[in-house]
Design a protein around this motif. Sequence first.
Motif, PDB file in Angstrom:
ATOM      1  N   LYS A  61       0.821  -1.206   0.000  1.00 61.23           N
ATOM      2  CA  LYS A  61       0.000   0.000   0.000  1.00 61.23           C
ATOM      3  C   LYS A  61       0.856   1.257   0.000  1.00 61.23           C
ATOM      4  O   LYS A  61       0.523   2.254  -0.625  1.00 61.23           O
ATOM      5  CB  LYS A  61      -0.921  -0.004   1.216  1.00 61.23           C
ATOM      6  CG  LYS A  61      -1.997  -1.062   1.138  1.00 61.23           C
ATOM      7  CD  LYS A  61      -2.704  -1.240   2.479  1.00 61.23           C
ATOM      8  CE  LYS A  61      -3.492  -0.003   2.796  1.00 61.23           C
ATOM      9  NZ  LYS A  61      -4.220  -0.133   4.065  1.00 61.23           N
ATOM     10  N   GLU A  62       1.999   1.215   0.715  1.00 58.33           N
ATOM     11  CA  GLU A  62       2.894   2.370   0.722  1.00 58.33           C
ATOM     12  C   GLU A  62       3.482   2.614  -0.644  1.00 58.33           C
ATOM     13  O   GLU A  62       3.670   3.750  -1.074  1.00 58.33           O
ATOM     14  CB  GLU A  62       4.011   2.163   1.752  1.00 58.33           C
ATOM     15  CG  GLU A  62       3.514   2.214   3.186  1.00 58.33           C
ATOM     16  CD  GLU A  62       4.626   1.950   4.182  1.00 58.33           C
ATOM     17  OE1 GLU A  62       5.716   1.521   3.729  1.00 58.33           O
ATOM     18  OE2 GLU A  62       4.409   2.139   5.379  1.00 58.33           O
ATOM     19  N   VAL A  63       3.795   1.520  -1.360  1.00 60.81           N
ATOM     20  CA  VAL A  63       4.359   1.683  -2.690  1.00 60.81           C
ATOM     21  C   VAL A  63       3.312   2.240  -3.644  1.00 60.81           C
ATOM     22  O   VAL A  63       3.600   3.063  -4.523  1.00 60.81           O
ATOM     23  CB  VAL A  63       4.912   0.338  -3.194  1.00 60.81           C
ATOM     24  CG1 VAL A  63       5.321   0.435  -4.656  1.00 60.81           C
ATOM     25  CG2 VAL A  63       6.087  -0.088  -2.320  1.00 60.81           C
ATOM     26  N   PRO A 102       0.051   7.283  -1.179  1.00 58.80           N
ATOM     27  CA  PRO A 102      -0.314   7.667   0.185  1.00 58.80           C
ATOM     28  C   PRO A 102      -1.725   7.233   0.528  1.00 58.80           C
ATOM     29  O   PRO A 102      -2.630   7.279  -0.295  1.00 58.80           O
ATOM     30  CB  PRO A 102      -0.185   9.202   0.171  1.00 58.80           C
ATOM     31  CG  PRO A 102      -0.372   9.564  -1.264  1.00 58.80           C
ATOM     32  CD  PRO A 102       0.207   8.450  -2.059  1.00 58.80           C
ATOM     33  N   ASN A 103      -1.879   6.801   1.767  1.00 58.54           N
ATOM     34  CA  ASN A 103      -3.174   6.352   2.249  1.00 58.54           C
ATOM     35  C   ASN A 103      -3.895   7.509   2.909  1.00 58.54           C
ATOM     36  O   ASN A 103      -3.484   7.972   3.961  1.00 58.54           O
ATOM     37  CB  ASN A 103      -2.972   5.203   3.249  1.00 58.54           C
ATOM     38  CG  ASN A 103      -4.288   4.518   3.582  1.00 58.54           C
ATOM     39  OD1 ASN A 103      -5.345   5.004   3.217  1.00 58.54           O
ATOM     40  ND2 ASN A 103      -4.193   3.382   4.264  1.00 58.54           N
ATOM     41  N   GLU A 121      -1.685   2.356  10.214  1.00 59.07           N
ATOM     42  CA  GLU A 121      -1.795   1.559   8.989  1.00 59.07           C
ATOM     43  C   GLU A 121      -1.941   0.083   9.328  1.00 59.07           C
ATOM     44  O   GLU A 121      -2.718  -0.647   8.699  1.00 59.07           O
ATOM     45  CB  GLU A 121      -0.569   1.799   8.115  1.00 59.07           C
ATOM     46  CG  GLU A 121      -0.449   3.221   7.575  1.00 59.07           C
ATOM     47  CD  GLU A 121       0.883   3.460   6.884  1.00 59.07           C
ATOM     48  OE1 GLU A 121       1.764   2.586   7.008  1.00 59.07           O
ATOM     49  OE2 GLU A 121       1.042   4.524   6.256  1.00 59.07           O
ATOM     50  N   GLN A 122      -1.197  -0.362  10.334  1.00 63.84           N
ATOM     51  CA  GLN A 122      -1.272  -1.768  10.724  1.00 63.84           C
ATOM     52  C   GLN A 122      -2.627  -2.081  11.362  1.00 63.84           C
ATOM     53  O   GLN A 122      -3.222  -3.138  11.117  1.00 63.84           O
ATOM     54  CB  GLN A 122      -0.117  -2.078  11.681  1.00 63.84           C
ATOM     55  CG  GLN A 122       1.238  -1.903  11.024  1.00 63.84           C
ATOM     56  CD  GLN A 122       2.353  -1.666  12.027  1.00 63.84           C
ATOM     57  OE1 GLN A 122       2.127  -1.649  13.231  1.00 63.84           O
ATOM     58  NE2 GLN A 122       3.565  -1.482  11.517  1.00 63.84           N
ATOM     59  N   TYR A 123      -3.131  -1.144  12.174  1.00 65.13           N
ATOM     60  CA  TYR A 123      -4.443  -1.341  12.771  1.00 65.13           C
ATOM     61  C   TYR A 123      -5.535  -1.356  11.704  1.00 65.13           C
ATOM     62  O   TYR A 123      -6.523  -2.102  11.820  1.00 65.13           O
ATOM     63  CB  TYR A 123      -4.742  -0.233  13.782  1.00 65.13           C
ATOM     64  CG  TYR A 123      -4.278  -0.555  15.187  1.00 65.13           C
ATOM     65  CD1 TYR A 123      -4.747  -1.684  15.855  1.00 65.13           C
ATOM     66  CD2 TYR A 123      -3.392   0.286  15.850  1.00 65.13           C
ATOM     67  CE1 TYR A 123      -4.336  -1.977  17.143  1.00 65.13           C
ATOM     68  CE2 TYR A 123      -2.966   0.008  17.138  1.00 65.13           C
ATOM     69  CZ  TYR A 123      -3.446  -1.129  17.780  1.00 65.13           C
ATOM     70  OH  TYR A 123      -3.027  -1.412  19.046  1.00 65.13           O
ATOM     71  N   ASP A 165      -9.183   0.020  19.442  1.00 67.00           N
ATOM     72  CA  ASP A 165      -7.748   0.302  19.353  1.00 67.00           C
ATOM     73  C   ASP A 165      -7.439   1.229  18.183  1.00 67.00           C
ATOM     74  O   ASP A 165      -6.580   2.118  18.275  1.00 67.00           O
ATOM     75  CB  ASP A 165      -6.955  -1.005  19.204  1.00 67.00           C
ATOM     76  CG  ASP A 165      -7.039  -1.865  20.460  1.00 67.00           C
ATOM     77  OD1 ASP A 165      -7.119  -1.285  21.567  1.00 67.00           O
ATOM     78  OD2 ASP A 165      -7.013  -3.094  20.329  1.00 67.00           O
ATOM     79  N   LEU A 166      -8.137   1.042  17.063  1.00 65.65           N
ATOM     80  CA  LEU A 166      -7.939   1.913  15.917  1.00 65.65           C
ATOM     81  C   LEU A 166      -8.390   3.337  16.239  1.00 65.65           C
ATOM     82  O   LEU A 166      -7.718   4.308  15.888  1.00 65.65           O
ATOM     83  CB  LEU A 166      -8.706   1.372  14.715  1.00 65.65           C
ATOM     84  CG  LEU A 166      -8.691   2.245  13.452  1.00 65.65           C
ATOM     85  CD1 LEU A 166      -7.274   2.416  12.941  1.00 65.65           C
ATOM     86  CD2 LEU A 166      -9.594   1.639  12.379  1.00 65.65           C
TER      87      LEU A 166
END
Length: 602
Positions: A84-86, A89-90, A292-294, A307-308
């Motif tokens: 997703k980073e590649v 941008p999110n 991003e991981q959450y 948590d998010l």
Amino acid sequence: MPLRAHPRKNPLQCSTAKMFGNAGVRTAAVLVTVIAVASPSSAQNTAVQNPAAAHAAPRAGSTSEDTRSFASFLATVQEEVVAKEVAGPNVQAGMIDSDTIDLDPLERIDQQDEAGESLMLADVIASLYHSYPEIQQARELQAIAGGDLMSSYGYYDTKFEADSLSEPTGFYRNYRNGLGVARRTWWGGYLSAGYRIGRGYFQPWYKERQTDDAGEFKIGAVQPLLRGRAIDAERVAVFQASLQQQAAMPRVRQTILATSGEAIDVYWQWVSAGAILQAQQELLDLAVKRGEQYQVGVAAGKFAEIDLILNEQLIAERRASLLKAEQKFRAVAFKLGLYLRDETGQPMTPDRQWLPEQFPTISPQPPLDLSAELAAAITRRPEPELLHLEIRSTQLDRQLAHNDLLPNFDFISEASQDMGEPATYANDKGEFELVIGFHSEVPIQRRKARGKIQSTSAKIRQIDAKLRLTHNKIAVELQTQSNRLQLATEIVKETEIALEAALETLQRYQFAFNSGKIDLIYLNMLETKFNETEIRLIDAQREWFLALADLQLALALDPLDQAMMISELPESDIPGPGNLAKPPLPDAQQLDADWQRHRNTP
């Protein structure tokens, strides 16, 4: 870029002036990329090192296949995050979008090669010397004093005199013409020489206006013998104007020291504000990466949405702190632009890419030899020199007042000779004429002179007391700044130890978080504590360089020379934003055992 300062040796010999060794001038300074204290890869490595510790209690309603720790799940979804980073941008809720919020964050490593040289302290001080209006204004004092001195000498200018008077009507018709030169002498006298001619019929009571046919040549002199001979008001004006001219350079030095102190303060504020901005960016990056991981974990149904949401709150709070740091950084940059000027003398706001990567090296300094340095500082500081000149000026006023106690007692002489045919049958103007004599005058009470003596004597005592106080203040200032520098060194050392301990503590608690032993709230406390310690170390380094600058200014050392030596120092290896070397940690099994002992401690 501003005018560059070129290295040169320091002509002032002083222990403080020898504080620094020679090192190459640093180039290409832009603050480096933030590093993530707890990156996804590090979490993955931790899970690999200790697979047993990577498992946490299963969620309610989850199958045994889904019973995995946060670290284990991160290892599974890492490839998705990287992909997703590649891709780009999110732009999601709670995450920074560079198109939406223009924070202009610190440039990354791949842009540093294009940044050029960093802005050094010597560049700011060189620009200050060259173009700062307050210093230029002070330099004009020399021309002003020179003009006043020239004006005071105008009293002794040679004067050309001429007159032409006619009485063409009436019974006594006559015509008189004359010319001559005159001037005041340095010793209070007066000299004159001239020629005149008077023709026609003159009143009997004005026969001295008549001359023989070829006119009359005359010279005259007046010389004080008592009051006004040794000194007079005009000579005092010359001497005092000369003293003002001598005072011009100390006033320029005084202005340079004062404005340099202001510029140095603002420069180190700018450097520290840039470092704090990067520290806040690093702290924000931690929450963004974790967000991003959450996002992936919640979408996969592996993590609770709470948590998010909590992490999005942390992102917003840290983004607000970043904006405050950005606000302060820009304000300090604008202020630094007052002292940093281009070739035309216009204010120039420094570019962000000119930020140095690190502070210069900090090394302990030997204690001052106070008695020797105090004597040297007193000879260099402009304040005592200006007070000495003020005393001399007041002494001239008192000397003039003493002279005014004497009576006026002037010697007068005048000689004249008529030329040509006699104007009268008696030829009463044909002989050489000489007049000599004395003139005296004195006020009986002489209160003006006695009052002036009293006031000037009191003023001299007043300035003398002020001079003693100035010496005392310089001594206290040297003691204060020397003590401040010594303790600032210790503060930097202790704060560095605290930061290293905070970093290791954060890594250990990161392990506990990845293992499911602590929640996000506790981890946020540790990250915030580490960030605060990092900022305190930045402030401690800034305080050290400010203490050093204030000590150098107290010693009246040339700010540009001292700035050159600071600029030649190598970069510091003290940890901080962009320079965080993670300490080696025990393996996962040892960390897990240590955590169990920590939890079991009453």
